[in-house]
Write an enzyme that holds these catalytic residues in place. Sequence first.
Site, PDB file in Angstrom:
ATOM      1  CG  HIS A 125      -2.018   1.025   1.116  1.00 48.43           C
ATOM      2  ND1 HIS A 125      -3.254   0.831   1.685  1.00 48.43           N
ATOM      3  CD2 HIS A 125      -2.064   2.238   0.521  1.00 48.43           C
ATOM      4  CE1 HIS A 125      -3.999   1.894   1.441  1.00 48.43           C
ATOM      5  NE2 HIS A 125      -3.284   2.774   0.743  1.00 48.43           N
ATOM      6  CG  HIS A 144      -1.062   6.429  -2.128  1.00 50.51           C
ATOM      7  ND1 HIS A 144      -2.225   6.355  -2.869  1.00 50.51           N
ATOM      8  CD2 HIS A 144      -1.370   5.881  -0.926  1.00 50.51           C
ATOM      9  CE1 HIS A 144      -3.185   5.790  -2.138  1.00 50.51           C
ATOM     10  NE2 HIS A 144      -2.686   5.496  -0.952  1.00 50.51           N
ATOM     11  CG  PHE A 145       5.898   4.920  -5.035  1.00 50.47           C
ATOM     12  CD1 PHE A 145       6.042   5.303  -3.705  1.00 50.47           C
ATOM     13  CD2 PHE A 145       6.438   3.696  -5.432  1.00 50.47           C
ATOM     14  CE1 PHE A 145       6.710   4.493  -2.784  1.00 50.47           C
ATOM     15  CE2 PHE A 145       7.106   2.874  -4.519  1.00 50.47           C
ATOM     16  CZ  PHE A 145       7.238   3.273  -3.202  1.00 50.47           C
ATOM     17  NE  ARG A 146       1.422  11.150  -3.672  1.00 55.10           N
ATOM     18  CZ  ARG A 146       0.272  10.854  -3.076  1.00 55.10           C
ATOM     19  NH1 ARG A 146      -0.689  10.242  -3.744  1.00 55.10           N
ATOM     20  NH2 ARG A 146       0.091  11.154  -1.797  1.00 55.10           N
ATOM     21  CG  ASN A 165      -4.481   7.588  -5.134  1.00 59.34           C
ATOM     22  OD1 ASN A 165      -3.546   6.795  -5.158  1.00 59.34           O
ATOM     23  ND2 ASN A 165      -4.683   8.420  -4.128  1.00 59.34           N
ATOM     24  CG  HIS A 190     -10.077   4.810   1.148  1.00 57.74           C
ATOM     25  ND1 HIS A 190      -8.912   5.475   1.404  1.00 57.74           N
ATOM     26  CD2 HIS A 190     -11.044   5.483   1.835  1.00 57.74           C
ATOM     27  CE1 HIS A 190      -9.157   6.503   2.210  1.00 57.74           C
ATOM     28  NE2 HIS A 190     -10.459   6.532   2.489  1.00 57.74           N
ATOM     29  CG  HIS A 248      -6.155   3.018   4.963  1.00 57.82           C
ATOM     30  ND1 HIS A 248      -7.518   2.926   4.918  1.00 57.82           N
ATOM     31  CD2 HIS A 248      -5.776   3.558   3.774  1.00 57.82           C
ATOM     32  CE1 HIS A 248      -7.936   3.404   3.755  1.00 57.82           C
ATOM     33  NE2 HIS A 248      -6.903   3.792   3.054  1.00 57.82           N
ATOM     34  CG  ASP A 255      -2.486   5.073   3.218  1.00 58.75           C
ATOM     35  OD1 ASP A 255      -2.399   5.175   1.980  1.00 58.75           O
ATOM     36  OD2 ASP A 255      -3.361   5.658   3.886  1.00 58.75           O
ATOM     37  CG  HIS A 306       0.412  15.001   0.125  1.00 55.20           C
ATOM     38  ND1 HIS A 306      -0.094  14.966  -1.152  1.00 55.20           N
ATOM     39  CD2 HIS A 306      -0.297  14.083   0.829  1.00 55.20           C
ATOM     40  CE1 HIS A 306      -1.090  14.086  -1.216  1.00 55.20           C
ATOM     41  NE2 HIS A 306      -1.222  13.525  -0.028  1.00 55.20           N
TER      42      HIS A 306
HETATM   43  O1  DOR Z   1      -4.752  10.263   3.323  1.00 52.82           O
HETATM   44  C1  DOR Z   1      -4.755   9.681   2.248  1.00 52.82           C
HETATM   45  N1  DOR Z   1      -3.903  10.029   1.272  1.00 52.82           N
HETATM   46  N2  DOR Z   1      -5.631   8.708   2.039  1.00 52.82           N
HETATM   47  C2  DOR Z   1      -5.815   8.164   0.813  1.00 52.82           C
HETATM   48  O2  DOR Z   1      -6.656   7.322   0.665  1.00 52.82           O
HETATM   49  C3  DOR Z   1      -5.032   8.642  -0.334  1.00 52.82           C
HETATM   50  C4  DOR Z   1      -3.761   9.220   0.112  1.00 52.82           C
HETATM   51  C5  DOR Z   1      -3.014   9.954  -0.972  1.00 52.82           C
HETATM   52  O3  DOR Z   1      -2.899   9.397  -2.076  1.00 52.82           O
HETATM   53  O4  DOR Z   1      -2.533  11.036  -0.722  1.00 52.82           O
HETATM   54 ZN    ZN Z   2      -3.818   4.685   0.504  1.00 57.15          ZN
END
Ligand code: DOR
Ligand code: ZN
Length: 460
Positions: free
Chosen positions: A56, A58-60, A90, A176, A228, A300, A304
């Site tokens: 889990h 979230h690489f961007r 996402n 989620h 999560h 997770d 940012h």
């Molecule tokens: O807090 C979160 N940030 N929850 C998510 O489900 C997505 C994630 C994100 O991609 O920043």
């Molecule tokens: Zn997530």
Amino acid sequence: MSGILLTDVKLPSGGKTDVLIRAGRIVTIAPKIQADDTTRISGGGKLLLPAGIDFHVHFRTPGATYKESLFTGARAAVKGGIATCGDMPNTAPPTTTFERLEAKVALTGDLPADVFCHFGAEPDNLAEVKRAAQHPRCKAIKIFIGPSTGHGGLAPDAVERHFRFAAETGLPVIVHAEDIDLINAASARYPHDARHHGDLRPLEAELAAVRFALELARRYPVRLCIAHSTSAEVIRLAEESGVRERVFVEVAPHHLLLASEDIDPPTDNRYKVNPPIRPEPVRAGLAMRLGEGIDGLGSDHAPHTLAEKAQTYDSAPSGIPGVEYQMPLAISWWREGRISLDRLIALTSGSVSRFFGLNKGRIAAGADADLILVDPEAEWRIGAGGDQVASRCGYTLYAGMKLRGRIEMTIVGGHVAWTREGGWSDPVPARWAGDSTPGSGGRPVAHVHPGGSTGDPCCD
Ligand code: DOR
Ligand code: ZN
């Protein structure tokens, strides 16, 4: 030379051994192995563990590589003892078509970690899901039951369509779980302020969505990962569901470690995450289930920049970075006596591997040679004494935390990817050169593109 001969390592069972690795797999585990054609690496008596699997993250890439790219994320992962990641869909644009899945997978070939790509559910992309389900690098479909950063959430009928379809394709479902209606109701009731983040996304909203997902899992025989999970109540619901053996309760380190009362100052948006950090009793109840009940950890990892986090509550994106410190934290829980060594392995790799059908998470002949060497006696502080945050976002909420046990080496697919002494083993491939700088987060706010691709070459 072909392969590695790891000598003088200690197995979790306690025995000293050598380990022969060829073509990315463990071949032999025995006290004294002769293999003159291999590269010899002495383990110096250190503990050998399966490397972590973090399914889990979230690489961007694509869309927001100024926060993290597949490359910087994979570097942070191996530095933190994680050899395998599952990257969430996402992104901008999201991984919701087969073409985008292939494009992302094509970027994973030269990463220091083994990165799988989860596929995203949209109301009408079942034909794309069908193709993704056949892709060897896609191990799950992600369904947002409820809105979060980068996704608005799916309506119940669309969620059900995807469950029905997943039962046919056999692709595991990751949800989620946060109920949209309950979040909308809370939104009208509470001030939009970080102090009220937990009220704005209450536990009831999470539990309602979990009940819905479990109801669908009873109706359609899917393998369901509840991402999560923030409360022991999720585990209890899974236990009462009648389908516990098909349900995987994933928990993130921040929900085990942080409590809303401790956020100081309480307006600090770095702690804004969905689902939220819960009050202490909820955190403590969840942590009680570390020994049994929680199936596995998923960080997770949601980086940012600090500049984005410094915006007003409504503008600041949600998410906490975590891939880099999940394994060190878990190792420390073992060293502090909170979990057994077997449990450490199950939580960080073994059970994840079994649930998603990987050939990892165990030290055995035939398994993928994803391994870490650990010095169980070492003590250190996160972000101190030579430890530098590698994630491109450049920060961790765990800075200063004292940990026991230290990762010395990470081996991915039979290749030494990182050592504590020497850092990453491989040069930066040309295509990642632009975002190789660790900790270079904090680029201007103008680079936030939550809604989709901008065509901006620096981010896409
Ligand atoms: O807090 C979160 N940030 N929850 C998510 O489900 C997505 C994630 C994100 O991609 O920043
Ligand atoms: Zn997530």
